[in-house]
Design a protein around this motif. Sequence first.
Motif, PDB file in Angstrom:
ATOM      1  N   VAL A 178       0.643  -1.176   0.238  1.00  0.00           N
ATOM      2  CA  VAL A 178       0.358   0.110  -0.353  1.00  0.00           C
ATOM      3  C   VAL A 178       0.845   1.244   0.212  1.00  0.00           C
ATOM      4  CG1 VAL A 178      -2.438  -0.923   0.961  1.00  0.00           C
ATOM      5  CG2 VAL A 178      -0.400  -0.080   2.539  1.00  0.00           C
ATOM      6  N   ASP A 179       2.145   1.234  -0.333  1.00  0.00           N
ATOM      7  CA  ASP A 179       3.390   2.561   0.108  1.00  0.00           C
ATOM      8  C   ASP A 179       2.923   3.185  -1.490  1.00  0.00           C
ATOM      9  OD1 ASP A 179       4.404   0.030  -0.511  1.00  0.00           O
ATOM     10  OD2 ASP A 179       6.677   1.277  -0.786  1.00  0.00           O
ATOM     11  N   VAL A 180       3.148   3.795  -1.894  1.00  0.00           N
ATOM     12  CA  VAL A 180       3.048   4.764  -2.879  1.00  0.00           C
ATOM     13  C   VAL A 180       4.725   5.838  -3.101  1.00  0.00           C
ATOM     14  CG1 VAL A 180       1.135   4.637  -3.461  1.00  0.00           C
ATOM     15  CG2 VAL A 180       2.125   6.463  -2.025  1.00  0.00           C
ATOM     16  N   VAL A 181       5.245   5.733  -4.009  1.00  0.00           N
ATOM     17  CA  VAL A 181       6.254   6.454  -4.719  1.00  0.00           C
ATOM     18  C   VAL A 181       5.926   7.700  -4.409  1.00  0.00           C
ATOM     19  CG1 VAL A 181       7.548   7.115  -6.485  1.00  0.00           C
ATOM     20  CG2 VAL A 181       6.359   4.715  -6.557  1.00  0.00           C
ATOM     21  N   GLU A 182       7.461   8.756  -4.158  1.00  0.00           N
ATOM     22  CA  GLU A 182       7.095   9.947  -3.876  1.00  0.00           C
ATOM     23  C   GLU A 182       6.545  10.884  -4.299  1.00  0.00           C
ATOM     24  OE1 GLU A 182       7.665  10.989  -0.710  1.00  0.00           O
ATOM     25  OE2 GLU A 182       8.508   9.205   0.019  1.00  0.00           O
ATOM     26  N   ALA A 183       5.624  11.676  -4.123  1.00  0.00           N
ATOM     27  CA  ALA A 183       4.579  12.386  -5.294  1.00  0.00           C
ATOM     28  C   ALA A 183       4.791  14.273  -4.898  1.00  0.00           C
ATOM     29  CB  ALA A 183       3.413  11.636  -5.299  1.00  0.00           C
ATOM     30  N   ARG A 184       5.042  15.009  -4.733  1.00  0.00           N
ATOM     31  CA  ARG A 184       5.189  15.962  -4.921  1.00  0.00           C
ATOM     32  C   ARG A 184       3.972  17.400  -5.476  1.00  0.00           C
ATOM     33  NH1 ARG A 184      11.246  18.395  -5.085  1.00  0.00           N
ATOM     34  NH2 ARG A 184      11.637  16.592  -6.348  1.00  0.00           N
ATOM     35  N   ARG A 185       3.469  17.876  -5.199  1.00  0.00           N
ATOM     36  CA  ARG A 185       2.333  18.714  -5.778  1.00  0.00           C
ATOM     37  C   ARG A 185       2.428  19.761  -6.578  1.00  0.00           C
ATOM     38  NH1 ARG A 185      -0.642  20.404  -7.888  1.00  0.00           N
ATOM     39  NH2 ARG A 185      -2.654  20.884  -7.626  1.00  0.00           N
ATOM     40  N   GLU A 186       4.282  20.446  -6.317  1.00  0.00           N
ATOM     41  CA  GLU A 186       4.016  20.960  -7.134  1.00  0.00           C
ATOM     42  C   GLU A 186       4.533  20.731  -8.859  1.00  0.00           C
ATOM     43  OE1 GLU A 186       5.378  20.544  -4.517  1.00  0.00           O
ATOM     44  OE2 GLU A 186       7.742  20.603  -4.540  1.00  0.00           O
ATOM     45  N   ASP A 187       4.875  19.654  -8.222  1.00  0.00           N
ATOM     46  CA  ASP A 187       4.855  18.759  -9.995  1.00  0.00           C
ATOM     47  C   ASP A 187       4.093  18.151 -10.167  1.00  0.00           C
ATOM     48  OD1 ASP A 187       7.749  19.407  -9.169  1.00  0.00           O
ATOM     49  OD2 ASP A 187       8.321  16.925  -8.220  1.00  0.00           O
ATOM     50  N   TRP A 188       2.956  18.260 -10.177  1.00  0.00           N
ATOM     51  CA  TRP A 188       2.260  17.609 -10.628  1.00  0.00           C
ATOM     52  C   TRP A 188       0.818  18.326 -10.846  1.00  0.00           C
ATOM     53  CZ3 TRP A 188      -0.128  11.752 -10.106  1.00  0.00           C
ATOM     54  CH2 TRP A 188       0.746  10.963  -9.317  1.00  0.00           C
ATOM     55  N   GLU A 189       0.045  18.140 -12.228  1.00  0.00           N
ATOM     56  CA  GLU A 189      -1.214  18.751 -12.261  1.00  0.00           C
ATOM     57  C   GLU A 189      -1.859  18.987 -11.226  1.00  0.00           C
ATOM     58  OE1 GLU A 189      -2.236  17.374 -16.437  1.00  0.00           O
ATOM     59  OE2 GLU A 189      -0.171  17.769 -17.026  1.00  0.00           O
ATOM     60  N   ARG A 190      -2.503  17.547 -10.592  1.00  0.00           N
ATOM     61  CA  ARG A 190      -3.671  17.672  -9.720  1.00  0.00           C
ATOM     62  C   ARG A 190      -2.851  17.816  -8.766  1.00  0.00           C
ATOM     63  NH1 ARG A 190      -3.526  15.579 -14.228  1.00  0.00           N
ATOM     64  NH2 ARG A 190      -5.662  15.716 -15.646  1.00  0.00           N
ATOM     65  N   ASP A 191      -3.901  17.125  -7.449  1.00  0.00           N
ATOM     66  CA  ASP A 191      -3.199  16.709  -6.179  1.00  0.00           C
ATOM     67  C   ASP A 191      -2.971  15.640  -6.121  1.00  0.00           C
ATOM     68  OD1 ASP A 191      -3.008  16.173  -3.523  1.00  0.00           O
ATOM     69  OD2 ASP A 191      -4.809  17.287  -2.607  1.00  0.00           O
ATOM     70  N   PRO A 192      -1.871  14.730  -6.595  1.00  0.00           N
ATOM     71  CA  PRO A 192      -1.744  13.796  -5.855  1.00  0.00           C
ATOM     72  C   PRO A 192      -2.675  12.506  -4.718  1.00  0.00           C
ATOM     73  CG  PRO A 192       0.420  14.976  -5.760  1.00  0.00           C
ATOM     74  CD  PRO A 192      -0.613  16.288  -6.184  1.00  0.00           C
ATOM     75  N   PHE A 193      -2.550  13.554  -4.027  1.00  0.00           N
ATOM     76  CA  PHE A 193      -3.099  12.717  -3.200  1.00  0.00           C
ATOM     77  C   PHE A 193      -4.839  12.800  -2.431  1.00  0.00           C
ATOM     78  CE2 PHE A 193       1.390  12.827  -1.525  1.00  0.00           C
ATOM     79  CZ  PHE A 193       1.077  11.160  -1.777  1.00  0.00           C
ATOM     80  N   LYS A 194      -5.369  13.277  -3.870  1.00  0.00           N
ATOM     81  CA  LYS A 194      -6.850  13.853  -3.875  1.00  0.00           C
ATOM     82  C   LYS A 194      -7.514  12.463  -5.393  1.00  0.00           C
ATOM     83  CE  LYS A 194      -8.815  16.072  -1.104  1.00  0.00           C
ATOM     84  NZ  LYS A 194      -8.366  16.022  -0.029  1.00  0.00           N
ATOM     85  N   LEU A 195      -8.800  11.940  -5.537  1.00  0.00           N
ATOM     86  CA  LEU A 195      -9.234  10.793  -6.185  1.00  0.00           C
ATOM     87  C   LEU A 195      -9.463  11.918  -7.371  1.00  0.00           C
ATOM     88  CD1 LEU A 195      -8.986   7.813  -7.579  1.00  0.00           C
ATOM     89  CD2 LEU A 195     -10.684   7.253  -6.471  1.00  0.00           C
ATOM     90  N   ILE A 196      -9.176  11.809  -8.564  1.00  0.00           N
ATOM     91  CA  ILE A 196      -9.417  13.166  -9.208  1.00  0.00           C
ATOM     92  C   ILE A 196      -9.945  12.420  -9.843  1.00  0.00           C
ATOM     93  CG2 ILE A 196      -9.331  14.214 -10.960  1.00  0.00           C
ATOM     94  CD1 ILE A 196      -7.213  15.931  -8.268  1.00  0.00           C
ATOM     95  N   TYR A 246      -9.068   7.675 -13.773  1.00  0.00           N
ATOM     96  CA  TYR A 246      -8.801   8.501 -12.143  1.00  0.00           C
ATOM     97  C   TYR A 246      -7.666   9.223 -12.200  1.00  0.00           C
ATOM     98  CZ  TYR A 246     -13.612   6.718 -10.050  1.00  0.00           C
ATOM     99  OH  TYR A 246     -14.091   6.240  -9.860  1.00  0.00           O
ATOM    100  N   TYR A 247      -6.928  10.183 -11.503  1.00  0.00           N
ATOM    101  CA  TYR A 247      -5.973  10.260 -11.288  1.00  0.00           C
ATOM    102  C   TYR A 247      -5.295  10.268  -9.984  1.00  0.00           C
ATOM    103  CZ  TYR A 247      -5.356  11.934 -15.903  1.00  0.00           C
ATOM    104  OH  TYR A 247      -5.815  12.261 -17.498  1.00  0.00           O
ATOM    105  N   GLY A 248      -3.865   9.970  -9.896  1.00  0.00           N
ATOM    106  CA  GLY A 248      -3.861  10.456  -8.433  1.00  0.00           C
ATOM    107  C   GLY A 248      -2.269   9.788  -8.191  1.00  0.00           C
ATOM    108  N   ARG A 249      -1.601   9.469  -6.592  1.00  0.00           N
ATOM    109  CA  ARG A 249      -0.629   8.649  -7.054  1.00  0.00           C
ATOM    110  C   ARG A 249      -0.777   7.463  -5.944  1.00  0.00           C
ATOM    111  NH1 ARG A 249       2.842   8.123  -9.066  1.00  0.00           N
ATOM    112  NH2 ARG A 249       5.255   9.374  -8.655  1.00  0.00           N
ATOM    113  N   GLY A 250      -0.936   5.914  -6.900  1.00  0.00           N
ATOM    114  CA  GLY A 250      -0.960   4.830  -6.713  1.00  0.00           C
ATOM    115  C   GLY A 250      -2.636   4.400  -7.186  1.00  0.00           C
ATOM    116  N   THR A 251      -2.570   4.970  -8.073  1.00  0.00           N
ATOM    117  CA  THR A 251      -4.419   4.971  -8.855  1.00  0.00           C
ATOM    118  C   THR A 251      -3.989   3.423  -9.305  1.00  0.00           C
ATOM    119  OG1 THR A 251      -3.573   6.627 -10.001  1.00  0.00           O
ATOM    120  CG2 THR A 251      -5.810   7.421  -9.056  1.00  0.00           C
ATOM    121  N   SER A 252      -2.926   3.357  -9.580  1.00  0.00           N
ATOM    122  CA  SER A 252      -3.172   2.067 -11.064  1.00  0.00           C
ATOM    123  C   SER A 252      -1.312   1.600  -9.913  1.00  0.00           C
ATOM    124  CB  SER A 252      -2.275   2.410 -11.730  1.00  0.00           C
ATOM    125  OG  SER A 252      -1.674   1.584 -12.943  1.00  0.00           O
ATOM    126  N   ASP A 253      -0.088   1.640  -9.417  1.00  0.00           N
ATOM    127  CA  ASP A 253       0.521   0.905  -8.344  1.00  0.00           C
ATOM    128  C   ASP A 253       0.855   1.602  -7.830  1.00  0.00           C
ATOM    129  OD1 ASP A 253       2.528  -0.007  -7.826  1.00  0.00           O
ATOM    130  OD2 ASP A 253       4.371   1.083  -8.468  1.00  0.00           O
TER     131      ASP A 253
END
Length: 470
Positions: free
Chosen positions: A107-125, A131-138
């Motif tokens: 359930v851990d995920v690779v680091e994701a920085r908000r400033e690098d992403w187009e959307r908040d990586p820790f919101k399911l959008i 569906y976008y977000g860190r971990g949505t796939s992996d």
Amino acid sequence: MIRACLLEATVAAAGLALATPAAAAEDPGLQRFLDTYRELVETNTTLSAGDCTLAAQRMAARLTAAGYPAADVQLFVPDGHPREGGLIAVLHGTDPNARAVLMLAHVDVVEARREDWERDPFKLIEENGYYYGRGTSDMKAQAATWVDNLVRYREQGFRPKHTLKLALTCGEETNGALNGAQWLAEHERAAIDAAFALTEGSDGELDAAGRHVALDVLAAEKVSQNYTLEVTNPGGHSSRPVKENAIYRLAAALERVGAYEFPVELVDANRAYLEAESRIVGGARGAAMAQVAANPGDAAAVAVLDQDKNLHAMLRTTCVATMLSGGHATNALPQRARANINCRIMPGVSREAIQARLAEVIGDPQVRITIPEVRGPVAQPSPLTAQILGPIEAVARQLWPGVPVVPVLEPGASDAQFMNPAGIPTYGVTGFFTDPDGGGIHGLNERIRVQSLYDGRTFLYRLVKLYAMQ
Ligand SMILES: [Zn+2]
């Protein structure tokens, strides 16, 4: 996450995309699944700032709410790692002689920085069918599906013949972090005991037009092992050079390693891959695949496949120089020269056998070859039996008629590297079909197709049910 996407994007699609999106209205359980998925994605589980233990607690709460007794839902938190915990849950089987099936997910995920992403990586959008977000796939899609499976089975009063186990772990994505799967294999081996485990490692493949090309099944992984090559020498002043030089001697050894090719070695996974893929690819390349599957000694056919670095790596052990150091001053003869050789060893081959082979290839006893660190015992190749492949093919036929199931051997490594040596053969199968670009896994704007998520959920639900009853 590792991903085996070995089919060429140009390969003709063998099947069509599902036309009917599942709707939450038709399936009240779908909304609950999406809530589970959202909760997992929105629980930050990066090593730097996240909390796997919290994610595990939240999933445990869902299982207890579904009626699982507390004794069958156990959190574990390794000593000194309060935020790197996980969860083991059990749905007991009716046949005490039938061995368990383990659903495994990190359930851990690779680091994701908000400033690098187009959307908040820790919101399911949800946007444009993704569906976008860190971990949505992996790999929170599969982790959420495993939890959802247990909730649904319980709700239906499903009495599996085989016990079903769930293990959610932390630490897969960060090298050097405490790995939960490894920790379980070492500390809670009985709790995760199973005939086999299912986890990530390979997905379904979509082509650029979104058509289903193949459903990959990861059936074997190579083992990563480093070797240190070292040459020492008395050295001296560089104004009076002598022929015997640590750097030159090491360089000569490296040249020999670079020129050496390990022989082709077939196990169930890469043989089945070549057979399945030869039918999809066709042409001269497909013919070469069929020839190598039948006769790994066919040098001409092997040479055709070796032009592709993925295939080259899938067919044999590889060793490559990755780091180099030597000397201590610009005006001194080197007293020491050292290189790191990273080998990716075929399943079933010992690290000592590869060390001995390197020594033969180098043919110079003054080059010391040592093993700097050992991760654990070497795994035997996981068998691709009808009991494993049959249910995958059966459910795939229901959902994606005509789309071939393609076993793969993964040159990288996932948590299977800890399960296989512990005697739990581990297969990577998800049923989530991903875009040819990989869907931003480990990178920016990670995503999964909404339809792929729904279909994969259905696939894994049916698949585990079949395994549970066979
Ligand atoms: Zn992963």
